[in-house]
Design a protein around this motif. Structure first.
Motif, PDB file in Angstrom:
ATOM      1  N   VAL A  30     -26.707 -72.781  17.341  1.00  0.00           N
ATOM      2  CA  VAL A  30     -26.825 -71.513  16.615  1.00  0.00           C
ATOM      3  C   VAL A  30     -25.469 -70.845  16.462  1.00  0.00           C
ATOM      4  CG1 VAL A  30     -27.841 -69.200  16.657  1.00  0.00           C
ATOM      5  CG2 VAL A  30     -29.196 -71.178  17.362  1.00  0.00           C
ATOM      6  N   LEU A  31     -24.702 -70.790  17.557  1.00  0.00           N
ATOM      7  CA  LEU A  31     -23.398 -70.133  17.548  1.00  0.00           C
ATOM      8  C   LEU A  31     -22.464 -70.738  16.516  1.00  0.00           C
ATOM      9  CD1 LEU A  31     -22.837 -69.786  21.394  1.00  0.00           C
ATOM     10  CD2 LEU A  31     -22.778 -67.896  19.785  1.00  0.00           C
ATOM     11  N   VAL A  32     -22.358 -72.068  16.533  1.00  0.00           N
ATOM     12  CA  VAL A  32     -21.439 -72.742  15.615  1.00  0.00           C
ATOM     13  C   VAL A  32     -21.939 -72.631  14.180  1.00  0.00           C
ATOM     14  CG1 VAL A  32     -20.338 -74.934  15.037  1.00  0.00           C
ATOM     15  CG2 VAL A  32     -20.732 -74.349  17.428  1.00  0.00           C
ATOM     16  N   SER A  33     -23.235 -72.799  13.979  1.00  0.00           N
ATOM     17  CA  SER A  33     -23.792 -72.814  12.621  1.00  0.00           C
ATOM     18  C   SER A  33     -23.696 -71.462  11.928  1.00  0.00           C
ATOM     19  CB  SER A  33     -25.254 -73.263  12.657  1.00  0.00           C
ATOM     20  OG  SER A  33     -25.380 -74.551  13.203  1.00  0.00           O
ATOM     21  N   LEU A  34     -24.037 -70.384  12.663  1.00  0.00           N
ATOM     22  CA  LEU A  34     -24.031 -69.061  12.043  1.00  0.00           C
ATOM     23  C   LEU A  34     -22.639 -68.615  11.628  1.00  0.00           C
ATOM     24  CD1 LEU A  34     -26.606 -67.031  14.183  1.00  0.00           C
ATOM     25  CD2 LEU A  34     -26.875 -67.848  11.843  1.00  0.00           C
ATOM     26  N   LEU A  78     -30.438 -61.475  17.946  1.00  0.00           N
ATOM     27  CA  LEU A  78     -31.792 -61.963  17.680  1.00  0.00           C
ATOM     28  C   LEU A  78     -31.967 -63.376  18.217  1.00  0.00           C
ATOM     29  CD1 LEU A  78     -34.545 -61.571  16.393  1.00  0.00           C
ATOM     30  CD2 LEU A  78     -33.591 -62.376  14.223  1.00  0.00           C
ATOM     31  N   ALA A  79     -30.968 -64.217  17.993  1.00  0.00           N
ATOM     32  CA  ALA A  79     -31.025 -65.586  18.518  1.00  0.00           C
ATOM     33  C   ALA A  79     -31.053 -65.586  20.035  1.00  0.00           C
ATOM     34  CB  ALA A  79     -29.824 -66.387  18.011  1.00  0.00           C
ATOM     35  N   GLY A  80     -30.247 -64.713  20.657  1.00  0.00           N
ATOM     36  CA  GLY A  80     -30.197 -64.636  22.106  1.00  0.00           C
ATOM     37  C   GLY A  80     -31.512 -64.164  22.709  1.00  0.00           C
ATOM     38  N   ILE A  81     -32.131 -63.146  22.101  1.00  0.00           N
ATOM     39  CA  ILE A  81     -33.412 -62.631  22.603  1.00  0.00           C
ATOM     40  C   ILE A  81     -34.499 -63.699  22.487  1.00  0.00           C
ATOM     41  CG2 ILE A  81     -35.259 -60.977  22.134  1.00  0.00           C
ATOM     42  CD1 ILE A  81     -33.059 -58.977  21.332  1.00  0.00           C
ATOM     43  N   GLY A  93     -29.619 -61.210  24.559  1.00  0.00           N
ATOM     44  CA  GLY A  93     -29.289 -60.639  23.258  1.00  0.00           C
ATOM     45  C   GLY A  93     -27.989 -59.857  23.292  1.00  0.00           C
ATOM     46  N   LEU A  94     -27.808 -59.052  24.362  1.00  0.00           N
ATOM     47  CA  LEU A  94     -26.577 -58.275  24.509  1.00  0.00           C
ATOM     48  C   LEU A  94     -25.381 -59.198  24.692  1.00  0.00           C
ATOM     49  CD1 LEU A  94     -25.213 -55.496  24.883  1.00  0.00           C
ATOM     50  CD2 LEU A  94     -25.700 -55.699  27.339  1.00  0.00           C
ATOM     51  N   PHE A  95     -25.552 -60.212  25.512  1.00  0.00           N
ATOM     52  CA  PHE A  95     -24.469 -61.169  25.764  1.00  0.00           C
ATOM     53  C   PHE A  95     -24.054 -61.872  24.469  1.00  0.00           C
ATOM     54  CE2 PHE A  95     -23.423 -65.683  26.615  1.00  0.00           C
ATOM     55  CZ  PHE A  95     -22.226 -65.510  27.296  1.00  0.00           C
ATOM     56  N   MET A  96     -25.034 -62.322  23.708  1.00  0.00           N
ATOM     57  CA  MET A  96     -24.731 -63.022  22.453  1.00  0.00           C
ATOM     58  C   MET A  96     -24.074 -62.090  21.438  1.00  0.00           C
ATOM     59  SD  MET A  96     -25.618 -66.288  22.277  1.00  0.00           S
ATOM     60  CE  MET A  96     -26.077 -66.595  20.570  1.00  0.00           C
ATOM     61  N   GLY A  97     -24.630 -60.889  21.300  1.00  0.00           N
ATOM     62  CA  GLY A  97     -24.132 -59.968  20.280  1.00  0.00           C
ATOM     63  C   GLY A  97     -22.742 -59.443  20.564  1.00  0.00           C
ATOM     64  N   VAL A  98     -22.413 -59.256  21.844  1.00  0.00           N
ATOM     65  CA  VAL A  98     -21.111 -58.686  22.208  1.00  0.00           C
ATOM     66  C   VAL A  98     -20.118 -59.771  22.626  1.00  0.00           C
ATOM     67  CG1 VAL A  98     -19.898 -57.086  23.735  1.00  0.00           C
ATOM     68  CG2 VAL A  98     -22.170 -56.504  22.871  1.00  0.00           C
TER      69      VAL A  98
END
Length: 264
Positions: free
Chosen positions: A94-98, A158-161, A202-207
């Protein structure tokens, strides 16, 4: 692609890249069957390499980071490690693709090809803050690049949650199953709250992830624009080195954040 060709024409560089991809079994299959991955493969020949490198490096680095941070409690908290690892592997893709740039197939910009006002606006936002502009196809100003941080915060969160709910749900199930089979022990760690843990993801992914991967993308682009033009192989080594350092930092960062939030 046929529909785009009929309405807007196909860019020659995209068509040539698509035909070249057919010489590779797996890459060709992805390009023919999954438009989301096709557009990213056509925009960046190293896209699949970056995804693969991310998965392999993250698995190793996450294990090292978890062992370092958890120390003597590693086996007692093994379910946490397994949850973090499984969620992390899904999020790697997800991280690389987005954040990977997507090729513009037609002779006009993505915004011009969209009908929905929201899609038109999103088409004006780069996939990463440091994505290169392509004159006549996609150009980005400072405001649009800043807006990218907000868009990726929402996407990554959203992906993280979502993955956090699935991964922590699995970990909690394993913990409860183990205690039913072997019985509860005095040193058993409490079963973490499912939804609170998902929010931490979610917080970790977003920030954290959003910030770190923006930097990773920028450094990789800098190498592509300089040394890799003369020595293409350098891009592969740089990707591995940068992502290795990034994953070590990210693995320890998540454990610190999870403990700060009181979910691990």
């Amino acid at each position: 692609m046929l529909e785009v060709a009929k309405k807007f024409g196909l860019r020659s560089s995209v068509l040539n890249a698509f035909l070249a991809a057919q010489g590779l079994v797996f890459t060709g299959m992805l390009c023919r069957t999954m438009p989301y991955f096709r557009d990213r493969i056509l925009a960046d020949p190293l896209f699949l390499f970056k995804v693969g490198a991310e998965v392999v490096i993250d698995s190793g680095c996450a294990t090292v980071a978890e062992v370092r941070k958890r120390g003597k409690d590693f086996w007692a908290e093994f379910e946490f490690y397994l949850s973090d690892l499984l969620v992390g592997l899904v999020l790697d893709v997800v991280l690389v693709s987005l954040m990977a740039p997507a090729a513009v197939l037609g002779g006009v910009s993505r915004a011009a090809m969209s009908n929905s006002p929201l899609k038109k606006w999103l088409a004006t936002i780069p996939s990463a803050v440091f994505e290169a502009s392509v004159p006549g196809v996609k150009t980005y100003n400072v405001g649009q690049r800043v807006a990218c941080l907000g868009v990726k915060f929402l996407e990554y969160s959203l992906a993280g949650i979502t993955c956090g709910l699935l991964g922590q749900g699995l970990a909690n199930s394993l913990m409860l199953l183990k205690r039913q089979v072997h019985g509860a022990k005095e040193d058993d760690v409490p079963v973490p709250p499912l939804f609170k843990t998902a929010l931490v993801w979610g917080l970790f992914m977003g920030v954290s992830s959003n910030t770190r991967y923006q930097i990773v993308f920028g450094l990789e682009r800098l190498v592509d624009m300089t040394i890799a033009r003369s020595i293409p192989q350098v891009a592969y080594g740089t990707t591995i080195a940068i992502r290795f350092i990034n994953n070590v930092i990210g693995g320890e960062n998540f454990i610190d954040m999870a403990r700060w939030a009181g979910v691990q």
